[in-house]
Design a protein around this motif. Structure first.
Motif, PDB file in Angstrom:
ATOM      1  N   LYS A 148       7.443  59.044 -37.414  1.00  0.00           N
ATOM      2  CA  LYS A 148       7.945  57.324 -37.117  1.00  0.00           C
ATOM      3  C   LYS A 148       9.449  57.196 -36.666  1.00  0.00           C
ATOM      4  CE  LYS A 148       4.766  55.173 -39.650  1.00  0.00           C
ATOM      5  NZ  LYS A 148       3.294  56.032 -38.624  1.00  0.00           N
ATOM      6  N   LEU A 149       9.647  58.776 -35.220  1.00  0.00           N
ATOM      7  CA  LEU A 149      10.136  58.268 -34.833  1.00  0.00           C
ATOM      8  C   LEU A 149      10.708  58.131 -33.106  1.00  0.00           C
ATOM      9  CD1 LEU A 149      13.219  60.334 -34.576  1.00  0.00           C
ATOM     10  CD2 LEU A 149      12.489  61.831 -34.018  1.00  0.00           C
ATOM     11  N   ALA A 150      11.260  57.319 -32.827  1.00  0.00           N
ATOM     12  CA  ALA A 150      11.505  56.577 -30.948  1.00  0.00           C
ATOM     13  C   ALA A 150      12.411  57.387 -30.533  1.00  0.00           C
ATOM     14  CB  ALA A 150      11.566  55.523 -31.314  1.00  0.00           C
ATOM     15  N   THR A 151      12.268  58.383 -29.432  1.00  0.00           N
ATOM     16  CA  THR A 151      13.256  58.615 -28.916  1.00  0.00           C
ATOM     17  C   THR A 151      14.022  58.729 -27.146  1.00  0.00           C
ATOM     18  OG1 THR A 151      12.856  61.062 -30.175  1.00  0.00           O
ATOM     19  CG2 THR A 151      14.855  60.903 -28.267  1.00  0.00           C
ATOM     20  N   VAL A 152      15.149  57.323 -27.052  1.00  0.00           N
ATOM     21  CA  VAL A 152      15.351  57.023 -25.803  1.00  0.00           C
ATOM     22  C   VAL A 152      16.004  58.574 -25.395  1.00  0.00           C
ATOM     23  CG1 VAL A 152      16.322  55.381 -24.328  1.00  0.00           C
ATOM     24  CG2 VAL A 152      15.070  54.707 -27.165  1.00  0.00           C
ATOM     25  N   THR A 153      15.594  58.675 -24.025  1.00  0.00           N
ATOM     26  CA  THR A 153      16.684  58.748 -23.623  1.00  0.00           C
ATOM     27  C   THR A 153      17.005  58.615 -21.933  1.00  0.00           C
ATOM     28  OG1 THR A 153      15.756  61.387 -24.575  1.00  0.00           O
ATOM     29  CG2 THR A 153      17.169  61.536 -22.362  1.00  0.00           C
ATOM     30  N   SER A 154      18.577  58.383 -21.819  1.00  0.00           N
ATOM     31  CA  SER A 154      18.707  57.997 -20.561  1.00  0.00           C
ATOM     32  C   SER A 154      19.434  58.866 -19.812  1.00  0.00           C
ATOM     33  CB  SER A 154      19.417  56.495 -20.663  1.00  0.00           C
ATOM     34  OG  SER A 154      20.614  56.343 -21.054  1.00  0.00           O
TER      35      SER A 154
END
Length: 145
Positions: A138-144
């Motif tokens: 249940k892990l969301a990863t956002v990479t900008s």
């Protein structure tokens, strides 16, 4: 006719006793969000709703280094950064990125505590970030960039 009336009455009584006990209430599912290698800090947890990771608006926009404006009258949030402006309103499936209109997969909503939750994937992708989901953790990863 009397038999039909008794049957209808009995059926009505049974449905009030049996049906509610057979319906399972939806349980809240919470997750974790990591933005550019750091756990998104918040006093509340991200909520997984209808397959969407929903997060408090201020925390995600600020983690993505966006300025945030909140209009309490219209329940609208506007976030902007370097030529990108995102506008979302509570309980509205429509969202704007600059001058383009989009249909959301989950409406932003206000919790009983008064927090506006917004769709993480929509926001991440709107700013050009890569968004990934690890369902088992249940892990969301956002990479900008």
């Amino acid at each position: 006719m009397k038999k039909f009336a008794r049957f209808t009455f009995a059926l009505a009584i049974l449905s009030t006793v049996i049906v509610p006990n057979t319906i399972n209430a939806a349980k809240a599912v919470y997750g974790t969000v990591v933005v550019n290698g750091e756990v998104l800090e918040s006093n509340t947890e991200p909520i997984i709703l209808n397959g969407n990771t929903m997060v408090p608006f201020r925390e995600i926009f600020e983690a993505l280094e966006m300025s945030v404006k909140w209009d309490n009258t219209t329940k609208t949030v506007i976030a902007s950064k370097e030529g990108i402006t995102i506008k979302m309103t509570a309980d509205d499936l429509g969202a704007r990125v600059n001058n383009a209109q989009y249909k959301l997969t989950q409406t932003p909503f206000i919790t009983p505590e008064g927090l506006l939750y917004v769709n993480l994937r929509f926001i991440g992708e709107a700013v050009g970030a890569e968004v990934s989901w690890d369902n088992s953790n249940k892990l969301a990863t956002v990479t900008s960039e």
